[in-house]
Design an enzyme around this catalytic site. Structure first.
Site, mmCIF file in Angstrom:
data_model
loop_
_atom_site.group_PDB
_atom_site.id
_atom_site.type_symbol
_atom_site.label_atom_id
_atom_site.label_comp_id
_atom_site.label_asym_id
_atom_site.label_seq_id
_atom_site.Cartn_x
_atom_site.Cartn_y
_atom_site.Cartn_z
ATOM 1 C CG PHE A 12 -1.478 1.220 1.716
ATOM 2 C CD1 PHE A 12 -2.032 2.155 0.846
ATOM 3 C CD2 PHE A 12 -1.460 1.514 3.083
ATOM 4 C CE1 PHE A 12 -2.535 3.356 1.322
ATOM 5 C CE2 PHE A 12 -1.964 2.707 3.561
ATOM 6 C CZ PHE A 12 -2.497 3.631 2.682
ATOM 7 C CB ILE A 13 2.943 2.944 2.586
ATOM 8 C CG1 ILE A 13 1.785 2.991 3.590
ATOM 9 C CG2 ILE A 13 3.761 4.233 2.671
ATOM 10 C CD1 ILE A 13 2.218 2.969 5.059
ATOM 11 C CG ASP A 59 11.215 -14.028 3.436
ATOM 12 O OD1 ASP A 59 11.346 -12.997 4.122
ATOM 13 O OD2 ASP A 59 10.843 -15.127 3.909
ATOM 14 C CB ILE A 60 13.378 -8.669 4.009
ATOM 15 C CG1 ILE A 60 12.205 -8.763 4.986
ATOM 16 C CG2 ILE A 60 13.089 -7.728 2.857
ATOM 17 C CD1 ILE A 60 12.003 -7.504 5.815
ATOM 18 C CE1 TYR A 151 3.917 -3.980 12.544
ATOM 19 C CE2 TYR A 151 2.797 -2.475 14.046
ATOM 20 C CZ TYR A 151 3.363 -2.734 12.813
ATOM 21 O OH TYR A 151 3.377 -1.754 11.850
ATOM 22 C CE LYS A 155 7.071 -2.300 11.521
ATOM 23 N NZ LYS A 155 7.661 -1.903 10.233
ATOM 24 C CG PHE A 211 -14.434 -5.003 16.750
ATOM 25 C CD1 PHE A 211 -15.033 -6.187 17.163
ATOM 26 C CD2 PHE A 211 -14.117 -4.862 15.407
ATOM 27 C CE1 PHE A 211 -15.294 -7.210 16.263
ATOM 28 C CE2 PHE A 211 -14.371 -5.874 14.497
ATOM 29 C CZ PHE A 211 -14.966 -7.054 14.927
HETATM 30 N N1 NAD Z 1 -0.614 1.270 7.166
HETATM 31 C C1 NAD Z 1 -0.394 1.845 8.343
HETATM 32 O O1 NAD Z 1 -1.301 2.445 8.933
HETATM 33 C C2 NAD Z 1 0.968 1.760 8.985
HETATM 34 C C3 NAD Z 1 1.156 2.387 10.232
HETATM 35 C C4 NAD Z 1 2.405 2.323 10.838
HETATM 36 C C5 NAD Z 1 3.451 1.675 10.203
HETATM 37 N N2 NAD Z 1 3.239 1.062 8.998
HETATM 38 C C6 NAD Z 1 4.361 0.383 8.380
HETATM 39 O O2 NAD Z 1 4.448 0.781 7.021
HETATM 40 C C7 NAD Z 1 5.041 -0.268 6.249
HETATM 41 C C8 NAD Z 1 4.190 -0.555 5.036
HETATM 42 O O3 NAD Z 1 2.910 -1.004 5.460
HETATM 43 P P1 NAD Z 1 1.624 -1.033 4.510
HETATM 44 O O4 NAD Z 1 0.502 -0.477 5.300
HETATM 45 O O5 NAD Z 1 1.954 -0.445 3.180
HETATM 46 O O6 NAD Z 1 1.362 -2.604 4.419
HETATM 47 P P2 NAD Z 1 1.439 -3.620 3.176
HETATM 48 O O7 NAD Z 1 1.139 -4.977 3.745
HETATM 49 O O8 NAD Z 1 0.601 -3.138 2.053
HETATM 50 O O9 NAD Z 1 2.971 -3.523 2.772
HETATM 51 C C9 NAD Z 1 3.975 -4.361 3.290
HETATM 52 C C10 NAD Z 1 4.747 -4.917 2.103
HETATM 53 O O10 NAD Z 1 5.840 -5.700 2.599
HETATM 54 C C11 NAD Z 1 5.861 -6.925 1.883
HETATM 55 N N3 NAD Z 1 6.446 -7.938 2.763
HETATM 56 C C12 NAD Z 1 5.914 -8.458 3.900
HETATM 57 N N4 NAD Z 1 6.735 -9.379 4.420
HETATM 58 C C13 NAD Z 1 7.825 -9.443 3.606
HETATM 59 C C14 NAD Z 1 9.023 -10.212 3.607
HETATM 60 N N5 NAD Z 1 9.261 -11.123 4.555
HETATM 61 N N6 NAD Z 1 9.914 -10.018 2.620
HETATM 62 C C15 NAD Z 1 9.684 -9.106 1.628
HETATM 63 N N7 NAD Z 1 8.561 -8.355 1.569
HETATM 64 C C16 NAD Z 1 7.648 -8.519 2.548
HETATM 65 C C17 NAD Z 1 4.424 -7.224 1.531
HETATM 66 O O11 NAD Z 1 4.271 -8.113 0.433
HETATM 67 C C18 NAD Z 1 3.888 -5.815 1.216
HETATM 68 O O12 NAD Z 1 4.072 -5.476 -0.141
HETATM 69 C C19 NAD Z 1 5.220 -1.449 7.213
HETATM 70 O O13 NAD Z 1 6.542 -1.442 7.679
HETATM 71 C C20 NAD Z 1 4.259 -1.128 8.341
HETATM 72 O O14 NAD Z 1 4.652 -1.724 9.550
HETATM 73 C C21 NAD Z 1 2.031 1.080 8.381
#
Ligand code: NAD
Length: 317
Positions: A12-13, A59-60, A151, A155, A211
């Protein structure tokens, strides 16, 4: 122009960030295992970028990630890949740590070997501070709470390695502590992302369950503003954590009403018991991001919600 590696760039981001980086002329390498991300999120990027975009499905937390970083030879790593599901982290904290701790350490190690100059970590402002008392809100980076979930712990804990790699190898870093991010490409069928979930269900004419009593508050920040913080951190904000949010608290009931108004949805939600471990109230103090990154949130909640609903309509979600 900079060679940038974006982990989680199909998410997403991450995919919104990739579009912006390519639009500014940077060269982008994406590393993503597509576990929650989608190749389709990068379709526009492929069309626009040609050979300035590369993709590696890796996979990271696996050793092969070092080869992907070496092949990309980036100047800057923007690290967004993560296990993002709080409840999954409670059910399986070892998996959470494998991705969010071991995966990050593998990336740091590969980054210093590849001569990366800047590493940007994505952390979670909604979980790393635990449940701050009312008089500590909006919460500043200096607040020393303890996370209430694995989580949040993964982080928060992995940030210590950033200090260590700076001291050992001179690798500069920024940690962006994001509030509740919403906007186009957030999965409306996922476990997280209340704006997309509510909006998608309202547009499909489906019932919505809240909820708790809906008075719990969150800090909702639009994805374009979050992307802007990442772009700024390429050249600023060295060696600090910056909160990225709005500082404003919005209750779930207020959010429901705002989305319902825009979606033309009538009627109240159903209410179910609060889920254990959920925070009552959180909002982030973003003054450090203003000072360090010259950043501020630009998108009002109403405009961001309208843009998200437009995307939900056009994508048929
Ligand atoms: N969405 C929010 O509100 C929010 C808030 C705080 C922090 N974050 C952080 O922002 C980042 C992006 O989140 P997002 O909301 O876009 O979620 P998302 O699930 O859309 O993006 C995460 C991406 O990481 C990839 N991924 C997951 N595990 C992996 C692995 N082992 N190896 C390689 N790729 C992997 C997924 O395929 C996905 O494309 C994350 O680090 C998340 O913790 C998001």
């Amino acid at each position: 122009m900079t060679r940038v590696l974006v982990t989680g760039g199909a998410g997403f981001i991450g995919s919104n960030l990739v579009d912006r980086l390519l639009g500014e002329g940077h060269t982008v390498a994406v590393v993503d295992d597509l576990s929650t991300g989608k190749a389709a999120n990068l379709e526009a990027a492929w069309a626009a970028a040609g050979d300035r975009l590369t993709f590696a499905q890796v996979d990271i937390s696996a050793p092969e990630v070092a080869d992907a970083v070496a092949a990309a030879a980036p100047e800057v790593v923007l690290h967004l890949a993560a296990q993002i599901d709080v409840r999954r982290s409670v059910a399986d904290p070892v998996h959470d740590a494998m991705v969010n701790v071991i995966g990050t350490v593998r990336l740091l190690e590969a980054s210093r070997r590849a001569g990366v100059r800047k590493f940007v970590l994505t952390t979670s402002g909604g979980t790393i501070y635990g449940e701050p008392p009312a008089d500590a809100l909006p919460v500043a980076e200096t607040y020393d709470g303890h996370p209430g979930s694995p989580y949040g712990a993964s982080k928060r804990g992995v940030e210590e390695y950033l200090h260590t790699y700076r001291a050992l190898y001179g690798l500069s870093w920024t940690s962006l502590a994001l509030a509740n991010v919403y906007g186009p490409r957030q999965d409306p069928h996922g476990e997280a992302g209340v704006v997309s979930i509510f909006g998608g269900r309202m547009l499909r004419g489906e019932d919505i369950t809240v909820f708790g009593d809906g008075t719990q508050t969150r800090d909702y920040v639009f994805v374009d503003d979050v992307v802007d913080a990442f772009v700024r951190s390429i050249d600023a904000g060295d060696d600090v954590r910056c909160n990225i949010g709005t500082g404003e608290q919005t209750s779930v009931n207020e959010l429901y009403a705002a989305i319902a108004g825009l979606a033309g949805h009538d009627g109240p939600p159903s209410y179910a018991p609060a889920r254990p471990g959920e925070l009552a109230h959180i909002a982030l103090d973003v003054r450090r991001a203003a000072a360090e990154l010259g950043w501020a949130p630009r998108t009002s909640l109403r405009d961001g919600l309208a843009a998200t609903l437009d995307w939900l309509r056009s994508s048929g979600s």
